[in-house]
Design an enzyme around this catalytic site. Structure first.
Site, PDB file in Angstrom:
ATOM      1  N   GLU A  57       0.842  -1.206   0.000  1.00  0.00           N
ATOM      2  CA  GLU A  57       0.000   0.000   0.000  1.00  0.00           C
ATOM      3  C   GLU A  57       0.874   1.250   0.000  1.00  0.00           C
ATOM      4  O   GLU A  57       0.850   2.033   0.945  1.00  0.00           O
ATOM      5  CB  GLU A  57      -0.886   0.007   1.264  1.00  0.00           C
ATOM      6  CG  GLU A  57      -1.746  -1.222   1.447  1.00  0.00           C
ATOM      7  CD  GLU A  57      -2.392  -1.307   2.845  1.00  0.00           C
ATOM      8  OE1 GLU A  57      -2.058  -0.472   3.718  1.00  0.00           O
ATOM      9  OE2 GLU A  57      -3.206  -2.206   3.052  1.00  0.00           O
ATOM     10  N   PRO A  58       1.677   1.457  -1.033  1.00  0.00           N
ATOM     11  CA  PRO A  58       2.574   2.613  -1.021  1.00  0.00           C
ATOM     12  C   PRO A  58       1.842   3.919  -1.293  1.00  0.00           C
ATOM     13  O   PRO A  58       0.947   3.978  -2.136  1.00  0.00           O
ATOM     14  CB  PRO A  58       3.551   2.309  -2.162  1.00  0.00           C
ATOM     15  CG  PRO A  58       2.762   1.457  -3.110  1.00  0.00           C
ATOM     16  CD  PRO A  58       1.766   0.692  -2.294  1.00  0.00           C
ATOM     17  N   CYS A  66       0.026  32.875  12.495  1.00  0.00           N
ATOM     18  CA  CYS A  66       0.457  33.414  13.789  1.00  0.00           C
ATOM     19  C   CYS A  66       0.859  32.312  14.758  1.00  0.00           C
ATOM     20  O   CYS A  66       0.174  32.069  15.763  1.00  0.00           O
ATOM     21  CB  CYS A  66      -0.656  34.272  14.363  1.00  0.00           C
ATOM     22  SG  CYS A  66      -1.048  35.600  13.227  1.00  0.00           S
ATOM     23  N   TYR A 106       1.325  13.893   1.319  1.00  0.00           N
ATOM     24  CA  TYR A 106       1.000  14.467   2.626  1.00  0.00           C
ATOM     25  C   TYR A 106       1.211  15.988   2.642  1.00  0.00           C
ATOM     26  O   TYR A 106       1.646  16.559   3.628  1.00  0.00           O
ATOM     27  CB  TYR A 106       1.816  13.772   3.734  1.00  0.00           C
ATOM     28  CG  TYR A 106       1.619  12.274   3.718  1.00  0.00           C
ATOM     29  CD1 TYR A 106       0.383  11.729   4.028  1.00  0.00           C
ATOM     30  CD2 TYR A 106       2.653  11.400   3.363  1.00  0.00           C
ATOM     31  CE1 TYR A 106       0.171  10.355   3.970  1.00  0.00           C
ATOM     32  CE2 TYR A 106       2.451  10.022   3.307  1.00  0.00           C
ATOM     33  CZ  TYR A 106       1.208   9.508   3.612  1.00  0.00           C
ATOM     34  OH  TYR A 106       0.995   8.159   3.561  1.00  0.00           O
TER      35      TYR A 106
HETATM   36  N1  LLP Z   1      -1.225   1.795   4.606  1.00  0.00           N
HETATM   37  C1  LLP Z   1      -1.657   2.221   5.803  1.00  0.00           C
HETATM   38  C2  LLP Z   1      -2.557   1.359   6.576  1.00  0.00           C
HETATM   39  C3  LLP Z   1      -1.230   3.460   6.308  1.00  0.00           C
HETATM   40  O1  LLP Z   1      -1.650   3.858   7.491  1.00  0.00           O
HETATM   41  C4  LLP Z   1      -0.347   4.270   5.528  1.00  0.00           C
HETATM   42  C5  LLP Z   1       0.103   5.567   6.016  1.00  0.00           C
HETATM   43  C6  LLP Z   1       0.044   3.789   4.254  1.00  0.00           C
HETATM   44  C7  LLP Z   1      -0.404   2.546   3.840  1.00  0.00           C
HETATM   45  C8  LLP Z   1       0.938   4.573   3.334  1.00  0.00           C
HETATM   46  O2  LLP Z   1       2.189   4.821   3.885  1.00  0.00           O
HETATM   47  P1  LLP Z   1       3.368   5.465   2.992  1.00  0.00           P
HETATM   48  O3  LLP Z   1       3.698   4.482   1.894  1.00  0.00           O
HETATM   49  O4  LLP Z   1       2.879   6.736   2.426  1.00  0.00           O
HETATM   50  O5  LLP Z   1       4.475   5.652   3.944  1.00  0.00           O
HETATM   51  N2  LLP Z   1       1.522  12.308   7.314  1.00  0.00           N
HETATM   52  C9  LLP Z   1       2.745  11.549   7.510  1.00  0.00           C
HETATM   53  C10 LLP Z   1       2.613  10.121   7.040  1.00  0.00           C
HETATM   54  C11 LLP Z   1       1.458   9.384   7.681  1.00  0.00           C
HETATM   55  C12 LLP Z   1       1.303   7.983   7.161  1.00  0.00           C
HETATM   56  C13 LLP Z   1       0.058   7.355   7.671  1.00  0.00           C
HETATM   57  N3  LLP Z   1      -0.221   6.053   7.151  1.00  0.00           N
HETATM   58  C14 LLP Z   1       3.889  12.278   6.826  1.00  0.00           C
HETATM   59  O6  LLP Z   1       3.659  13.330   6.231  1.00  0.00           O
HETATM   60  O7  LLP Z   1       5.039  11.837   6.893  1.00  0.00           O
END
Ligand code: LLP
Length: 419
Positions: A269-270, A341, A369
C-alpha cells in the site's frame, strides 16, 4: 522531472514561473511522468505484486485517475476516500479498507460497493462487520491487521507497528479472529496484513514483520484456514535530504520472493514512494526580514504557511527549498516562514539561500502528505493543484475562495478580493 534550464526551474517542459503566473501562489504542482516512472519502477521490481496506492498521500481525483490507468488498486481509510476512488473509475474489487475506526455508514458503503478486502483492526470491528454484512445479505471479505511489534525506526508519529500503537491486534487475538471469521457465513477470509510505519529506509523491519505473519499463516494453514494474500502495507522511504533510496532490490529478494514461494500474493500500500517526489509547493517571498541585530534571525516570509504544508511543523520534516530563478543576491542563512500566527509556522530553517523580495521558491518532496493535510487555519484558503504532462499543464483543483469557506456557515463572501 524537475530540471534547471536557462537558469529557471522546470517541471517536465513547463517553466514553474509560467504556472505561478497562471494560477498564483501558493500552489501545488505535480509531474505526471514522475509518478509514472515511480509506479513502473515498483511494478518492475516487485513483479505481480498487488500495488494498492494509499489514497491518503494525495487524493486528488486526477492523481487517482492516473493511478487507475497505471493499473493500481487502492488503499483507503474512509468513506470519503472510497467515494473518490469510485469517481476516479477505480475497480472496487481492488480496494482495501484500513483504519481502526470504521463507522457503520462506512462499512455499509464499502460492502455495497463490493470492495476487495476489509483490513480488520479489532475483535469489535469484526463483530460489527459481520452484523452489517448479514443485515445486507452480503459476504464481507476480510484480512486481520496484525500488530507485529516491530520497530520501523522512523518518526514516532508515523510508527504504527509497535505494541503501544493503536493499530492492529497481537498474534493470539488474530488467530481467534480468523477462527471466528472462518466459521461465519457472512465473512470470507482472504488475507493477512500489517502496516508498520512510514518513511522506512531498510527492508529489515519488513523482513521481521513477514516472519511474524508467516507464523500466523502456518498455524492457520494447519487448521485448514488458507490465506491468499499477505499485505505489508506502505512505508517505502524517499529521499528528502540524505536518506538512502529505499532498497527495492533487497525487499524484492528478501521479502517478495519468499511470499511468492509460498504461493501467496504480496500486496503493498505505497503512498509517499509514488507521489512525494513528483510534487513541489510553489510559494513567493512576501518580505525579507533580515536580522536587525545580534541574536536575531533572518526571516524570509513567504505566502505559503503551515496550513498549506504542515510536515515541517508536525514532524520536523526537512524539505529542500530552491529559488525558481537563481538570484545574484548575496546568500544568507534564512528561516523560511509563513504568515500564520504561530512560531511553529515554518517551512524550512537555517537555509543558505540567495533571495530577493518577490522571489518564487519551490519546496520539494511536497507531492505526498502536502495538500491532503492542508487546512483553513487562520481562515486561509487552500492552494490550487496543477498537473503537468510534457509541455501542458492543467489545474486539477482550483484555488479555494473565501466564498467556499463561508458557504458551510450559510454566508456569502462580503466581496473581499479573492487571493
Ligand atoms: N497503509 C496504511 C494502513 C497506512 O496507514 C499508511 C500511512 C500507508 C499505507 C501509506 O504509507 P506510505 O507508503 O505513504 O508511507 N503524514 C505523515 C505520514 C502518515 C502515514 C500514515 N499512514 C507524513 O507526512 O510523513
Amino acid at each position: 522531472m524537475f530540471s534547471r534550464t536557462d537558469n529557471a526551474l522546470h517541471v517536465e517542459d513547463v517553466r514553474l514561473t509560467t504556472i505561478a503566473d497562471a494560477v498564483g501562489t501558493p500552489a501545488y504542482v505535480y509531474s505526471q511522468s514522475a509518478i509514472e516512472e515511480r509506479y513502473q519502477r515498483l511494478a518492475r521490481s516487485l513483479g505481480d505484486a498487488g500495488i494498492c496506492y494509499s489514497v491518503k498521500a494525495n487524493s486528488n481525483l486526477a492523481i487517482l485517475r492516473l493511478m487507475e490507468s497505471l493499473g493500481a488498486g487502492f488503499d483507503i481509510v474512509s468513506g470519503g476516500e472510497l467515494e473518490r476512488v469510485l469517481l476516479a473509475g477505480g475497480d472496487p474489487g481492488r480496494v482495501i479498507f484500513s483504519g481502526v475506526g470504521k463507522s457503520v455508514a462506512e462499512i455499509d458503503f464499502a460492502i455495497k460497493a463490493g470492495i476487495g478486502c476489509f483490513n480488520v483492526e479489532s475483535v469489535q470491528e469484526l463483530d460489527r462487520l459481520e452484523t452489517r454484512a448479514r443485515l445486507l445479505s452480503r459476504v464481507a471479505p476480510v484480512s486481520v491487521r496484525v500488530n507485529p511489534d516491530v520497530d520501523a525506526q522512523t518518526h514516532p508519529y508515523i510508527s504504527t507497528g509497535l505494541k503501544q500503537n493503536k493499530f492492529g491486534v497481537p498474534e493470539g487475538q488474530a488467530l481467534e479472529m480468523y477462527r471466528r471469521a472462518h466459521a461465519s457465513d457472512a465473512l470470507d477470509v482472504r488475507g493477512i496484513d500489517c502496516h508498520i510505519g512510514s518513511q522506512i529506509e531498510e527492508p529489515a523491519p519488513y523482513i521481521a514483520a513477514t516472519d511474524r505473519l508467516f507464523r500466523i499463516v502456518d498455524t492457520l494453514s494447519s487448521e485448514g484456514i488458507d490465506l491468499e494474500h499477505l499485505n505489508l502495507g506502505g512505508g517505502f522511504s524517499i529521499r528528502y535530504r540524505d536518506e538512502s533510496d529505499f532498497d527495492l532490490e533487497g525487499f524484492s529478494r528478501d521479502v517478495a520472493a519468499r511470499i511468492a514461494a509460498r504461493g501467496m500474493t504480496l500486496v503493498i500500500e505505497p503512498g509517499r514512494y509514488l507521489v512525494a517526489d513528483a510534487g513541489v509547493l510553489l510559494t513567493r517571498v512576501e518580505y525579507l526580514k533580515p536580522a536587525p541585530d545580534e541574536g536575531y534571525r533572518n526571516f524570509a516570509v513567504v505566502d505559503a504557511a503551515m496550513n498549506d504544508l504542515i510536515r515541517p511543523a508536525l514532524y520536523q520534516a526537512w524539505h529542500r527549498v530552491e529559488p525558481v530563478i537563481a538570484s545574484s543576491a548575496a546568500p544568507r542563512r534564512w528561516d523560511v516562514v509563513g504568515p500564520v500566527c504561530e512560531t511553529g509556522d515554518f517551512l524550512a530553517l537555517d537555509r543558505d539561500l540567495a533571495l530577493e523580495e518577490d522571489a518564487l521558491l519551490a519546496i520539494f518532496g511536497a507531492g505526498a502528505y502536502g495538500m491532503v493535510l492542508a487546512s483553513n487555519y487562520n481562515s486561509r484558503s487552500r492552494p490550487p493543484e496543477v498537473l503537468v504532462q510534457g509541455d501542458e499543464f492543467h489545474v486539477v483543483r482550483r484555488r479555494e475562495t473565501a466564498r467556499d469557506q463561508l458557504a458551510a456557515e450559510g454566508e456569502e463572501s462580503c466581496g473581499q478580493e479573492e487571493r
